[in-house]
Scaffold this motif. Structure first.
Motif, PDB file in Angstrom:
ATOM      1  N   ALA A  20       0.809  -1.218   0.000  1.00  0.00           N
ATOM      2  CA  ALA A  20       0.000   0.000   0.000  1.00  0.00           C
ATOM      3  C   ALA A  20       0.841   1.267   0.000  1.00  0.00           C
ATOM      4  O   ALA A  20       0.458   2.278  -0.598  1.00  0.00           O
ATOM      5  N   ASP A  21       1.997   1.225   0.650  1.00  0.00           N
ATOM      6  CA  ASP A  21       2.824   2.432   0.751  1.00  0.00           C
ATOM      7  C   ASP A  21       3.858   2.542  -0.372  1.00  0.00           C
ATOM      8  O   ASP A  21       4.690   3.441  -0.370  1.00  0.00           O
ATOM      9  N   ARG A  78     -12.763   2.356  -2.099  1.00  0.00           N
ATOM     10  CA  ARG A  78     -13.258   1.447  -1.071  1.00  0.00           C
ATOM     11  C   ARG A  78     -13.584   2.258   0.177  1.00  0.00           C
ATOM     12  O   ARG A  78     -12.754   3.027   0.665  1.00  0.00           O
ATOM     13  N   THR A  79     -14.784   2.108   0.679  1.00  0.00           N
ATOM     14  CA  THR A  79     -15.234   2.878   1.841  1.00  0.00           C
ATOM     15  C   THR A  79     -14.775   2.212   3.135  1.00  0.00           C
ATOM     16  O   THR A  79     -14.362   1.051   3.131  1.00  0.00           O
ATOM     17  N   PRO A  80     -14.860   2.926   4.264  1.00  0.00           N
ATOM     18  CA  PRO A  80     -14.501   2.320   5.553  1.00  0.00           C
ATOM     19  C   PRO A  80     -15.331   1.080   5.877  1.00  0.00           C
ATOM     20  O   PRO A  80     -14.872   0.188   6.599  1.00  0.00           O
ATOM     21  N   SER A  81     -16.555   0.996   5.318  1.00  0.00           N
ATOM     22  CA  SER A  81     -17.416  -0.172   5.555  1.00  0.00           C
ATOM     23  C   SER A  81     -17.237  -1.236   4.475  1.00  0.00           C
ATOM     24  O   SER A  81     -18.038  -2.161   4.367  1.00  0.00           O
ATOM     25  N   ASP A  82     -16.179  -1.098   3.651  1.00  0.00           N
ATOM     26  CA  ASP A  82     -15.785  -2.080   2.647  1.00  0.00           C
ATOM     27  C   ASP A  82     -16.691  -2.114   1.422  1.00  0.00           C
ATOM     28  O   ASP A  82     -16.687  -3.083   0.666  1.00  0.00           O
ATOM     29  N   PRO A 129      -7.748  -0.856  -3.545  1.00  0.00           N
ATOM     30  CA  PRO A 129      -6.947  -0.810  -2.311  1.00  0.00           C
ATOM     31  C   PRO A 129      -7.778  -0.488  -1.076  1.00  0.00           C
ATOM     32  O   PRO A 129      -8.777   0.229  -1.136  1.00  0.00           O
ATOM     33  N   LYS A 130      -7.327  -1.041   0.046  1.00  0.00           N
ATOM     34  CA  LYS A 130      -8.004  -0.796   1.319  1.00  0.00           C
ATOM     35  C   LYS A 130      -7.372   0.342   2.105  1.00  0.00           C
ATOM     36  O   LYS A 130      -7.995   0.903   2.999  1.00  0.00           O
ATOM     37  N   GLU A 132      -5.974   3.879   3.432  1.00  0.00           N
ATOM     38  CA  GLU A 132      -6.483   5.255   3.427  1.00  0.00           C
ATOM     39  C   GLU A 132      -5.834   6.057   2.297  1.00  0.00           C
ATOM     40  O   GLU A 132      -4.611   6.068   2.126  1.00  0.00           O
ATOM     41  N   GLY A 133      -6.670   6.709   1.486  1.00  0.00           N
ATOM     42  CA  GLY A 133      -6.171   7.574   0.426  1.00  0.00           C
ATOM     43  C   GLY A 133      -5.871   6.868  -0.884  1.00  0.00           C
ATOM     44  O   GLY A 133      -5.671   7.531  -1.905  1.00  0.00           O
ATOM     45  N   ASN A 134      -5.813   5.534  -0.888  1.00  0.00           N
ATOM     46  CA  ASN A 134      -5.549   4.797  -2.112  1.00  0.00           C
ATOM     47  C   ASN A 134      -6.849   4.504  -2.861  1.00  0.00           C
ATOM     48  O   ASN A 134      -7.932   4.529  -2.282  1.00  0.00           O
ATOM     49  N   SER A 135      -6.739   4.209  -4.144  1.00  0.00           N
ATOM     50  CA  SER A 135      -7.925   3.930  -4.952  1.00  0.00           C
ATOM     51  C   SER A 135      -7.518   3.105  -6.167  1.00  0.00           C
ATOM     52  O   SER A 135      -6.334   2.825  -6.380  1.00  0.00           O
ATOM     53  N   LEU A 136      -8.504   2.715  -6.970  1.00  0.00           N
ATOM     54  CA  LEU A 136      -8.237   1.967  -8.190  1.00  0.00           C
ATOM     55  C   LEU A 136      -8.527   2.878  -9.377  1.00  0.00           C
ATOM     56  O   LEU A 136      -9.666   3.274  -9.613  1.00  0.00           O
ATOM     57  N   TYR A 137      -7.471   3.229 -10.108  1.00  0.00           N
ATOM     58  CA  TYR A 137      -7.629   4.098 -11.270  1.00  0.00           C
ATOM     59  C   TYR A 137      -8.156   3.271 -12.437  1.00  0.00           C
ATOM     60  O   TYR A 137      -7.694   2.154 -12.691  1.00  0.00           O
TER      61      TYR A 137
END
Length: 358
Positions: A20-21, A78-82, A129-130, A132-137
């Motif tokens: 993730a990092d 992806r939201t905090p509630s998945d 991605p799960k 914080e701040g990541n996403s799927l482009y």
């Protein structure tokens, strides 16, 4: 409309997902991609999800010679509630068709395209991605594939969607950037392809960006291609200025790309009761506002960063420092609001998000 199920060929050789990092933009890709073909006598046909792999084209394929291609860019969050959310994806497919029309590429069915994307995401949901701040482009694109050197639109095309996990745009917090005002090169002109999201627009910007980077600036502020007087875009983003309490953004004039984030920012500002105007804005007028202490904030908007605050503009020998080089309160509020909606952290009262399983 109901989903139209596509053919699916599973990739048995699954990739290892990046840490993730350590996710760099556009460097990692998921296990599968979507592909669909077009022939003039058949229309769009054979939608399929297949293993992510190289594509094979004839050396005479028209994409290589005449640049007949369009693309889009959006994200899955992806939201905090998945849950997995898309942000206004129908607007991206609408704009893809507008770009296609400008380049004489046949339109796709926008509802079907969204259905195909959702099916691809269902297969690849573990790639969202799960952290914080990541996403799927998400990168949908169309290329001309006919092997023909005649100067005419292709008769065959491929429409593809590929997926790429991306990290947080601001790993160390939002930092306002330094911008160089470009007075030599032109991004686009009215009547050209500036309103289309097509490859050549971006390649044509490289030379100015190289010079700006060499001189220590993060991005280029583009002026109109005729008078070199009016502000158009910043880098590959739309741009906004807060002047004496009013938000001003260049009007869509036939050379400026209509951004989905731009559209959303304007709607939010109006909902908040903040004065917002779309009009011509000259650099001279902006400089005068700065000299009078009325230029309060500036920021770019786009899919990748959402909000990119501008701390300084360099125009010839003139330096325009904005808000002491710090992010403004309104810019921060807009960033928090849009990212909050995109990631499901705040209520979507605008009904902009679409849940994957909905």
């Amino acid at each position: 409309m109901e989903n139209v199920t596509v053919n699916f060929i599973e990739n048995k050789d699954k990739k290892t997902k990046p840490d993730a990092d350590k996710i760099a933009f556009g460097k990692h890709y998921s296990d599968h991609m979507f592909v669909m073909d077009f022939q003039a006598d058949k229309g769009w046909y054979d939608p399929r999800i297949v293993p992510y792999e190289p594509i094979t084209l004839d050396p005479a394929a028209m994409i290589f010679h005449y640049g007949q291609t369009v693309f889009e860019g959006l994200k899955a969050y992806r939201t905090p509630s998945d849950r997995i959310l898309l942000f206004r994806p129908e607007k991206n497919f609408r704009r893809l068709n507008l770009s296609s029309d400008r380049l004489s590429i046949p339109a796709i069915d926008e509802d079907l395209a969204l259905s195909y994307l959702k099916q691809l995401l269902e297969v690849e949901k573990e790639w969202v991605p799960k952290a914080e701040g990541n996403s799927l482009y998400i990168r949908p694109f169309i290329i001309a594939t006919e092997p023909n050197l005649s100067l005419a639109p292709s008769k065959t095309y491929q429409f593809m969607i590929i997926l790429s996990p991306v990290g947080s745009y601001y790993k160390e917090g939002i930092q306002p950037v330094r911008i160089h005002v470009e007075d030599e090169y032109t991004r686009a002109v009215r009547g050209g392809t500036g309103t289309a999201k097509t490859a050549g627009n971006y390649a044509a910007a490289y030379k100015a960006q190289e010079r700006a980077t060499k001189e220590g600036y993060s991005q280029v502020l583009w002026l109109d291609g005729v008078e070199k007087k009016y502000i158009e875009e910043v880098g590959s983003m739309n741009v906004f200025f807060k002047v004496n309490g009013e938000i001003i953004t260049p009007e869509l004039n036939g050379s400026i790309l209509e951004g989905i984030t731009r559209m959303s920012i304007i709607e939010v500002l109006k909902d908040w009761g903040v004065p917002v105007t779309e009009r011509k804005l000259s650099l001279e007028e902006l400089y005068e506002a700065h000299e009078q202490g009325q230029l309060e904030e500036a920021f770019g908007t786009g899919t990748a960063a959402v909000i990119s605050p501008v701390g300084e503009l360099y125009w010839g020998e003139k330096k325009i420092k904005i808000n002491n080089g710090e992010i403004g309160d309104l810019s921060k509020r807009l960033y928090d609001t849009l990212t909050g909606i995109q990631t499901g952290k705040i209520e979507d009262t605008y009904h902009w998000t679409i849940e994957l399983n909905s």
